[in-house]
Design an enzyme around this catalytic site. Structure first.
Site, PDB file in Angstrom:
ATOM      1  N   SER A  97      14.319  39.554  33.485  1.00 35.01           N
ATOM      2  CA  SER A  97      15.598  38.911  33.180  1.00 35.01           C
ATOM      3  C   SER A  97      16.688  39.740  33.816  1.00 35.01           C
ATOM      4  O   SER A  97      16.542  40.963  33.989  1.00 35.01           O
ATOM      5  CB  SER A  97      15.818  38.835  31.664  1.00 35.01           C
ATOM      6  OG  SER A  97      17.160  38.507  31.360  1.00 35.01           O
TER       7      SER A  97
ATOM      8  N   TYR B 147      16.173  42.754  23.173  1.00 39.04           N
ATOM      9  CA  TYR B 147      15.662  41.909  24.256  1.00 39.04           C
ATOM     10  C   TYR B 147      15.969  42.521  25.624  1.00 39.04           C
ATOM     11  O   TYR B 147      15.085  42.643  26.479  1.00 39.04           O
ATOM     12  CB  TYR B 147      16.273  40.517  24.146  1.00 39.04           C
ATOM     13  CG  TYR B 147      15.904  39.584  25.266  1.00 39.04           C
ATOM     14  CD1 TYR B 147      14.651  38.975  25.310  1.00 39.04           C
ATOM     15  CD2 TYR B 147      16.810  39.296  26.284  1.00 39.04           C
ATOM     16  CE1 TYR B 147      14.317  38.106  26.336  1.00 39.04           C
ATOM     17  CE2 TYR B 147      16.477  38.429  27.320  1.00 39.04           C
ATOM     18  CZ  TYR B 147      15.232  37.839  27.341  1.00 39.04           C
ATOM     19  OH  TYR B 147      14.896  36.985  28.362  1.00 39.04           O
TER      20      TYR B 147
END
Length: 268
Positions: free
Chosen positions: A141, A154
């Site tokens: 990501s 995250y």
């Protein structure tokens, strides 16, 4: 003309929706047999039936929770035959202030986003090295390139995936095997269905199909880099994030994630 990476059979985790489903469609279009892994049996069945009917491929389905212990070795036992390509796409996230979160949700993020990636690589990479052919794509990501308030656990987990994949890239390359991290930016998936599209950090939302196509282009490159980012704008943003002082960057990120304040929901 770029030569497509040759894979006869690929395993895709988190295949029941979003980027994982888009990778499954793109690989099926190439005539690649698939092993689809996700928790939702009903969605796996619908997708597998569709891909088999449309493309004439063999499509195995494995309903499986990657938060379980030793997910890689257990998957290796469940999946018969060789795997040429692994797309580690499954992910779990929490969003909201860290102090408002549930420790059990954080443990699941670490289990799915870090431990499962490591264990799956450890389970499937040795056979690829022995055959001197194969590839592992660890979906990362753009949050991996900087700390992100309200997505603290995250983002940190994706930073681990980035570093881990780059190390494996170096170790696997002499054996003819590709390992790299691939970082989508904001993408139209269930992630943003939950937190809201106004929480986009930078740039325009891509579709899952655009992300999968970009990931396969990176895979097809003769000299695949240790990490790649989906889209030119995201690539520039990820590079700039490394240069901007954290005391300047993090307040800006916190403002861009304003819709997350006061909420703390698990995602996927």
């Amino acid at each position: 003309m770029v030569k497509q990476f040759s894979a006869s059979r690929a395993l895709v985790t988190g295949a029941s929706s979003g980027i994982g489903e888009a990778f499954a469609h793109a690989l099926a279009t190439r005539g690649c047999d698939l092993v689809l892994v996700a928790r939702r049996q009903d969605r796996l069945d619908v997708l597998a039936d569709q891909l088999q009917e449309t493309h004439g491929i063999d499509c195995a389905r494995v309903p499986f929770d990657l938060a379980a212990e030793e997910p890689g070795s257990r998957l290796r036992q469940l999946v018969e035959g060789d795997i040429d390509l692994v797309v580690n796409n499954a992910g779990f996230a929490t969003q909201g202030p860290f102090l408002d979160g549930d420790a059990r949700d954080y443990a699941r993020v670490l289990a799915v986003d870090i431990a499962a990636v490591v264990d799956i690589c450890h389970a499937f990479l040795p056979a690829m090295v022995q055959r001197r052919h194969g590839a592992i794509v660890n979906i990362c990501s753009t949050t991996a390139y900087q700390p992100v308030p309200s997505l603290a656990v995250y983002a940190a987990s994706k930073s681990f995936v980035l570093s881990f994949s780059q190390s494996l890239w170096y170790e696997a390359k002499p054996h003819g095997v590709k390992v790299f991290s691939f970082a989508p930016g904001p993408t139209h998936t269930e992630f943003f269905d939950v937190i809201g599209e106004t929480a986009t950090v930078v740039g325009r939302l891509q579709t899952a199909e655009q992300v999968a196509a970009a990931g396969l282009r990176a895979l097809d490159r003769r000299h695949t880099p240790p990490s790649a980012v989906s889209g030119a704008g995201n690539t520039v943003s990820a590079a700039l994030a490394r240069l901007v002082p954290r005391r300047v960057l993090m307040p800006a990120l916190a403002r861009s994630l304003q819709p997350l304040q006061g909420r703390h929901d698990p995602i996927r």
